[in-house]
Write a protein that holds these residues in place. Structure first.
Motif, PDB file in Angstrom:
ATOM      1  N   GLY A   1       0.899  -1.341  -0.038  1.00 21.56           N
ATOM      2  CA  GLY A   1      -0.005   0.051   0.132  1.00 21.56           C
ATOM      3  C   GLY A   1       0.956   1.021   0.093  1.00 21.56           C
ATOM      4  N   THR A   2       1.822   1.242   0.909  1.00 24.58           N
ATOM      5  CA  THR A   2       2.806   2.410   0.767  1.00 24.58           C
ATOM      6  C   THR A   2       3.291   2.624  -0.650  1.00 24.58           C
ATOM      7  N   ILE A   3       3.728   1.570  -1.022  1.00 29.31           N
ATOM      8  CA  ILE A   3       4.474   1.781  -2.451  1.00 29.31           C
ATOM      9  C   ILE A   3       3.441   2.116  -3.417  1.00 29.31           C
ATOM     10  N   LEU A   4       2.451   1.764  -3.454  1.00 27.28           N
ATOM     11  CA  LEU A   4       1.246   2.095  -4.344  1.00 27.28           C
ATOM     12  C   LEU A   4       0.930   3.764  -4.057  1.00 27.28           C
ATOM     13  N   ARG A   5       0.809   4.176  -2.927  1.00 28.02           N
ATOM     14  CA  ARG A   5       0.554   5.584  -2.688  1.00 28.02           C
ATOM     15  C   ARG A   5       1.776   6.389  -3.008  1.00 28.02           C
ATOM     16  N   LEU A   6       2.991   6.045  -2.870  1.00 30.33           N
ATOM     17  CA  LEU A   6       4.260   6.578  -3.124  1.00 30.33           C
ATOM     18  C   LEU A   6       4.145   7.019  -4.772  1.00 30.33           C
ATOM     19  N   LEU A   7       4.197   5.805  -5.225  1.00 29.72           N
ATOM     20  CA  LEU A   7       4.144   6.033  -7.023  1.00 29.72           C
ATOM     21  C   LEU A   7       3.069   6.833  -7.450  1.00 29.72           C
ATOM     22  N   ALA A   8       1.738   6.959  -6.787  1.00 27.78           N
ATOM     23  CA  ALA A   8       0.684   7.538  -7.305  1.00 27.78           C
ATOM     24  C   ALA A   8       1.107   9.059  -6.983  1.00 27.78           C
ATOM     25  N   GLU A   9       1.914   9.500  -6.125  1.00 25.58           N
ATOM     26  CA  GLU A   9       2.066  10.774  -5.786  1.00 25.58           C
ATOM     27  C   GLU A   9       3.279  11.411  -6.155  1.00 25.58           C
ATOM     28  N   ARG A  10       4.279  10.359  -6.611  1.00 23.98           N
ATOM     29  CA  ARG A  10       5.481  11.115  -7.052  1.00 23.98           C
ATOM     30  C   ARG A  10       5.954  10.309  -8.437  1.00 23.98           C
TER      31      ARG A  10
ATOM     32  N   PHE B   1       2.298  -3.572  -8.981  1.00 23.13           N
ATOM     33  CA  PHE B   1       2.563  -2.618  -7.711  1.00 23.13           C
ATOM     34  C   PHE B   1       3.535  -1.520  -8.275  1.00 23.13           C
ATOM     35  N   LEU B   2       4.263  -1.930  -9.185  1.00 21.08           N
ATOM     36  CA  LEU B   2       5.519  -0.999  -9.592  1.00 21.08           C
ATOM     37  C   LEU B   2       5.027  -0.352 -10.975  1.00 21.08           C
ATOM     38  N   GLU B   3       3.651  -0.258 -11.417  1.00 21.81           N
ATOM     39  CA  GLU B   3       3.389   0.160 -12.713  1.00 21.81           C
ATOM     40  C   GLU B   3       3.578   1.659 -12.677  1.00 21.81           C
ATOM     41  N   GLY B   4       3.624   2.417 -11.866  1.00 20.76           N
ATOM     42  CA  GLY B   4       3.910   3.900 -11.777  1.00 20.76           C
ATOM     43  C   GLY B   4       5.397   4.279 -11.557  1.00 20.76           C
ATOM     44  N   ALA B   5       6.323   3.274 -11.476  1.00 21.81           N
ATOM     45  CA  ALA B   5       7.597   3.534 -11.105  1.00 21.81           C
ATOM     46  C   ALA B   5       8.439   4.291 -12.353  1.00 21.81           C
ATOM     47  N   ALA B   6       9.389   5.122 -11.965  1.00 21.33           N
ATOM     48  CA  ALA B   6      10.298   5.819 -13.053  1.00 21.33           C
ATOM     49  C   ALA B   6      11.187   4.730 -13.551  1.00 21.33           C
ATOM     50  N   SER B   7      11.608   3.643 -12.862  1.00 21.07           N
ATOM     51  CA  SER B   7      12.396   2.611 -13.175  1.00 21.07           C
ATOM     52  C   SER B   7      12.222   1.452 -12.261  1.00 21.07           C
ATOM     53  N   ARG B   8      12.492   0.078 -12.675  1.00 21.90           N
ATOM     54  CA  ARG B   8      12.200  -0.835 -11.772  1.00 21.90           C
ATOM     55  C   ARG B   8      13.492  -1.884 -12.100  1.00 21.90           C
ATOM     56  N   ARG B   9      14.014  -2.534 -11.125  1.00 20.01           N
ATOM     57  CA  ARG B   9      14.826  -3.743 -11.244  1.00 20.01           C
ATOM     58  C   ARG B   9      14.243  -4.704 -10.330  1.00 20.01           C
ATOM     59  N   VAL B  10      13.742  -5.885 -10.973  1.00 24.54           N
ATOM     60  CA  VAL B  10      13.050  -7.051 -10.088  1.00 24.54           C
ATOM     61  C   VAL B  10      14.234  -8.308 -10.130  1.00 24.54           C
TER      62      VAL B  10
END
Length: 221
Positions: A32-41, A68-77
């Motif tokens: 939830g925190t990640i979803l909120r953070l990515l939605a707002e930043r 969960f990382l759909e809105g990330a500027a970049s991701r490494r999984v």
């Protein structure tokens, strides 16, 4: 309630390191925190590490991270295959992997397991987090389980009710290999979010909670 806020510039880059012993841990603990953070930043960069998997669980881990990382500027999984339930006895190999990761990742914020978690794999990941990243802000998330080890967290992230529902829905949709287990239900996750929301007087009554053991209070200099 005292609040410590992220940088006022919402476009400033934020680098997250998310560590989970198993395929669903990050989503349950801090999704939830990640979803909120990515939605707002818009400038959040995420390294997402799962330590244990099978072919089926790896597919679920990748699917969960993607959602969960759909809105990330970049991701490494990164999905590893250390043996589930045996982390303390595979400690040397896991330690070597974490040390190699340290040379590649210098995060602003780390999400990891709670140190007092009763699951041995979770504790190992938490201990190695603190052993390895000693000058970083670490938030330890909680996982509801049969062991009944929920503690007294001291950091809260209020969440909108709709976002909580999305978190619970995604977890139940993605991690179908665990659907036979009693805890994998939407009300398990929303119940804990509701209780933590009560504890921090969240505006919409829901929150995720974390343990923060060390924090330096900056004065804006």
């Amino acid at each position: 309630m005292l609040q410590l806020n992220l940088p006022a510039d919402r476009n400033a880059p934020v680098h997250l390191l998310c560590l989970g012993a198993h395929a669903d841990d990050i989503e349950i603990g801090c999704g939830g925190t990640i979803l909120r953070l990515l939605a707002e930043r818009p400038n959040v960069h995420v390294t997402w590490v799962v330590f244990s998997s099978t072919p089926e669980r790896e597919r679920e881990a990748q699917a969960g991270a993607s959602q969960f990382l759909e809105g990330a500027a970049s991701r490494r999984v990164i999905v590893q295959r250390f043996r589930d339930g045996h982390f303390p006895w595979e400690g040397a190999e896991i330690k070597a992997f974490v040390e190699s990761l340290k040379r590649e990742v210098d995060p602003d914020l780390i999400f990891t397991h709670m140190r007092d978690d009763r699951h041995q794999d979770h504790r190992t990941v938490s201990d190695l987090t603190w052993n390895t990243w000693r000058r970083h802000l670490v938030l330890e998330y909680e996982i509801p389980k049969y062991d009944g080890d929920l503690g007294h967290p001291n950091v809260f992230v209020p969440l909108p009710r709709a976002l909580c529902a999305r978190k619970a829905d995604l977890i139940c949709q993605v991690f179908r290999s665990e659907s036979h287990k009693a805890w994998l239900t939407q009300d398990t996750f929303t119940a804990l979010l509701r209780l933590r929301g009560v504890e921090c007087a969240a505006p919409e009554g829901h929150a995720e909670a974390f343990h923060c053991r060390k924090l330096v209070l900056g004065m804006g200099q």
